[in-house]
Design an enzyme around this catalytic site. Structure first.
Site, mmCIF file in Angstrom:
data_model
loop_
_atom_site.group_PDB
_atom_site.id
_atom_site.type_symbol
_atom_site.label_atom_id
_atom_site.label_comp_id
_atom_site.label_asym_id
_atom_site.label_seq_id
_atom_site.Cartn_x
_atom_site.Cartn_y
_atom_site.Cartn_z
ATOM 1 N N HIS A 1 -3.367 7.058 2.326
ATOM 2 C CA HIS A 1 -3.773 5.743 1.807
ATOM 3 C C HIS A 1 -5.140 5.414 2.406
ATOM 4 O O HIS A 1 -5.348 5.526 3.617
ATOM 5 C CB HIS A 1 -2.718 4.705 2.213
ATOM 6 C CG HIS A 1 -3.184 3.301 2.049
ATOM 7 N ND1 HIS A 1 -3.701 2.836 0.862
ATOM 8 C CD2 HIS A 1 -3.219 2.262 2.923
ATOM 9 C CE1 HIS A 1 -4.033 1.565 1.013
ATOM 10 N NE2 HIS A 1 -3.760 1.185 2.253
ATOM 11 N N CYS B 1 0.820 -1.221 0.000
ATOM 12 C CA CYS B 1 0.000 0.000 0.000
ATOM 13 C C CYS B 1 0.853 1.269 0.000
ATOM 14 O O CYS B 1 0.328 2.355 -0.225
ATOM 15 C CB CYS B 1 -0.951 -0.015 1.190
ATOM 16 S SG CYS B 1 -2.051 -1.433 1.150
ATOM 17 N N ASN C 1 -10.179 -0.390 0.238
ATOM 18 C CA ASN C 1 -8.725 -0.257 0.164
ATOM 19 C C ASN C 1 -8.235 -0.928 -1.119
ATOM 20 O O ASN C 1 -8.250 -2.150 -1.242
ATOM 21 C CB ASN C 1 -8.129 -0.938 1.413
ATOM 22 C CG ASN C 1 -6.612 -0.927 1.423
ATOM 23 O OD1 ASN C 1 -5.971 -0.627 0.425
ATOM 24 N ND2 ASN C 1 -6.043 -1.276 2.562
HETATM 25 O O1 UT7 Z 1 -3.342 -1.197 3.833
HETATM 26 C C1 UT7 Z 1 -3.384 -1.611 5.160
HETATM 27 C C2 UT7 Z 1 -4.423 -2.680 5.246
HETATM 28 N N1 UT7 Z 1 -4.890 -3.008 6.533
HETATM 29 C C3 UT7 Z 1 -5.520 -2.149 7.374
HETATM 30 O O2 UT7 Z 1 -5.642 -0.983 7.151
HETATM 31 C C4 UT7 Z 1 -6.119 -2.743 8.615
HETATM 32 C C5 UT7 Z 1 -6.229 -1.782 9.752
HETATM 33 N N2 UT7 Z 1 -7.140 -2.317 10.738
HETATM 34 C C6 UT7 Z 1 -8.471 -2.095 10.675
HETATM 35 O O3 UT7 Z 1 -8.945 -1.393 9.798
HETATM 36 C C7 UT7 Z 1 -9.337 -2.682 11.755
HETATM 37 O O4 UT7 Z 1 -8.535 -3.343 12.707
HETATM 38 C C8 UT7 Z 1 -10.411 -3.700 11.231
HETATM 39 C C9 UT7 Z 1 -11.462 -2.943 10.437
HETATM 40 C C10 UT7 Z 1 -9.758 -4.758 10.324
HETATM 41 C C11 UT7 Z 1 -11.092 -4.399 12.385
HETATM 42 O O5 UT7 Z 1 -11.673 -3.427 13.232
HETATM 43 P P1 UT7 Z 1 -11.423 -3.488 14.828
HETATM 44 O O6 UT7 Z 1 -12.204 -2.402 15.396
HETATM 45 O O7 UT7 Z 1 -9.926 -3.473 15.037
HETATM 46 O O8 UT7 Z 1 -12.043 -4.886 15.181
HETATM 47 P P2 UT7 Z 1 -11.390 -6.094 15.993
HETATM 48 O O9 UT7 Z 1 -10.449 -6.847 15.138
HETATM 49 O O10 UT7 Z 1 -10.915 -5.562 17.323
HETATM 50 O O11 UT7 Z 1 -12.653 -6.985 16.276
HETATM 51 C C12 UT7 Z 1 -13.712 -6.572 17.140
HETATM 52 C C13 UT7 Z 1 -14.804 -7.607 17.111
HETATM 53 C C14 UT7 Z 1 -14.307 -9.017 17.307
HETATM 54 O O12 UT7 Z 1 -15.301 -9.726 18.049
HETATM 55 P P3 UT7 Z 1 -15.083 -10.030 19.617
HETATM 56 O O13 UT7 Z 1 -13.809 -10.806 19.701
HETATM 57 O O14 UT7 Z 1 -14.983 -8.667 20.275
HETATM 58 O O15 UT7 Z 1 -16.303 -10.792 19.954
HETATM 59 C C15 UT7 Z 1 -14.254 -9.579 15.912
HETATM 60 O O16 UT7 Z 1 -14.428 -10.979 15.860
HETATM 61 O O17 UT7 Z 1 -15.441 -7.588 15.835
HETATM 62 C C16 UT7 Z 1 -15.425 -8.897 15.274
HETATM 63 N N3 UT7 Z 1 -15.304 -8.782 13.831
HETATM 64 C C17 UT7 Z 1 -16.371 -8.624 13.039
HETATM 65 N N4 UT7 Z 1 -17.701 -8.580 13.289
HETATM 66 C C18 UT7 Z 1 -18.532 -8.392 12.239
HETATM 67 C C19 UT7 Z 1 -14.162 -8.742 13.090
HETATM 68 N N5 UT7 Z 1 -14.485 -8.572 11.808
HETATM 69 C C20 UT7 Z 1 -15.853 -8.509 11.736
HETATM 70 C C21 UT7 Z 1 -16.756 -8.322 10.688
HETATM 71 N N6 UT7 Z 1 -18.077 -8.276 10.976
HETATM 72 N N7 UT7 Z 1 -16.372 -8.187 9.403
#
Ligand code: UT7
EC number: 2.3.1.180
Length: 335
Positions: free
Chosen positions: A261, A119, A291
């Site tokens: 980005h 990226c 993205n």
């Molecule tokens: O070019 C670089 C590319 N990568 C990035 O930019 C990634 C940067 N990171 C992010 O954008 C965020 O970390 C995400 C959008 C990927 C995830 O958001 P988050 O607020 O960090 O969520 P999390 O991983 O802390 O998950 C929170 C909860 C979890 O459930 P529990 O364990 O609290 O019960 C996940 O299992 O949300 C759950 N979860 C979802 N629920 C519904 C994770 N993905 C999903 C989903 N739908 N798609």
């Protein structure tokens, strides 16, 4: 390189172009595949939909269309282009897709090669190409960011599949004699943290003949630790931008546009807050495209240029970040 001309001191921006595939994948449609919802994706990322390549849309085709649009805006004779740098992590041909783009364009004079920095790729490619222009050998370059991550996403992994889409963007840049519109830049890599975001090779052992093995070439889907990548971005991006502004003696008030980005709206908002740059100055189109990896920066900028939001001489602070881990920043004057 024909005879060096050391009078060239900088670059100017002459054109931009972009392309996205027609096929739209909305959040509602993703929730038919994995356990997620439009509300969750929208509130955690800002993304509503993304474009997905279908047959005929590959990095070569997308990159070609973006490059052609940039050349048309620059009003260049294609035969005057010296250099084509394609930033991509998903080439149509692992040996490089830039040569196919060169051939499709008919840019027979141009040397063309791929550059991989995920990226951060577009920013790294822009900086790389500008060095060739400043050294004095080349006059005109096309810098392309194009990616087709949909082919490498695990569509059963709800933690990552919601983020990515496909697309391409390109700039036409030219060597200048009296000024430099790439005002300053910085680039960083931390391979120690590379394990947070990978598209790793998957080599299955096979044998050529008895006792001589080989490893077949293939890739595993994208593996991402979203929380760590998020923390990395909101920490490192403001630092690199603040340092660059300070070094070039600019204040954040003097920045017309913050172009990051397009990874997550929360990252854009957080970096804007840290730099005290108001929301109206932060370009965002990830709601429509998600993205698109190396394509995000030229894609969002091309949109703003064509809508007359970015104008000649506007000051743009831009930063790319992602797998590697890698990140970079550039301070640009458009035009
Ligand atoms: O070019 C670089 C590319 N990568 C990035 O930019 C990634 C940067 N990171 C992010 O954008 C965020 O970390 C995400 C959008 C990927 C995830 O958001 P988050 O607020 O960090 O969520 P999390 O991983 O802390 O998950 C929170 C909860 C979890 O459930 P529990 O364990 O609290 O019960 C996940 O299992 O949300 C759950 N979860 C979802 N629920 C519904 C994770 N993905 C999903 C989903 N739908 N798609």
């Amino acid at each position: 390189m024909e005879g060096l001309n050391f009078k060239q001191i900088g670059i100017s921006f002459k054109g931009s172009g972009s392309y996205v595939p027609d096929q739209i994948l909305t959040n509602q449609k993703i929730s038919q595949k994995v356990d997620t919802s439009n509300e969750w994706i929208k509130s955690r990322t800002g993304i509503s939909e993304r474009r997905i390549s279908s047959l005929g849309d590959n990095v070569t085709e997308m990159g070609y269309k973006a490059a052609l649009a940039a050349i048309e805006m620059a009003n260049w004779d294609i035969k005057t282009i010296d250099l084509i740098v394609l930033a991509t992590s998903t080439p149509h041909d692992l040996f490089g897709s830039a040569p196919s783009i060169q051939a499709k364009l008919g840019a027979s004079k141009a040397v063309a090669f791929d550059l991989t920095a995920a990226c951060s790729g577009f920013l790294f490619a822009l900086i790389t190409a500008s060095q060739f222009l400043k050294v004095g050998g080349y006059k005109r370059a096309i810098v392309i960011g194009a990616d087709q991550l949909s082919s490498f996403v695990d569509w059963n992994d709800r933690r990552s599949c919601i983020l990515f889409g496909d697309g391409a963007g390109a700039f036409a840049i030219e060597a200048t004699y009296e000024f430099d519109n790439l005002i300053g830049f910085d680039m960083r890599t931390d391979g120690e943290r590379g394990c947070f975001l990978n598209l790793p090779s998957k080599n299955n052992k096979d044998s050529i003949i008895d006792n001589i093995d080989f490893l077949s070439g293939a890739f595993s889907p994208i593996q991402m630790n979203g929380q760590e990548v998020y923390k990395f971005a909101v920490r490192e991006v403001p630092i690199i931008l603040e340092k660059l502004l300070k070094k070039m003696k600019y204040t954040s008030d003097e920045v017309d546009w913050l172009v990051l980005h397009q990874a997550n709206q929360r990252i854009l908002d957080s970096v804007g807050d840290r730099l005290k740059i108001p929301k109206e100055k932060i370009l965002s189109n990830l709601e429509k495209y998600g993205n698109t990896s190396a394509a995000t920066i030229p894609l969002v900028m091309d949109e703003a240029i064509k809508n007359n939001r970015i104008k000649q001489n506007d000051i743009i602070a831009t930063s790319g970040f992602g797998a590697g881990l890698s990140w970079g920043a550039a301070l640009i004057k458009w035009g």
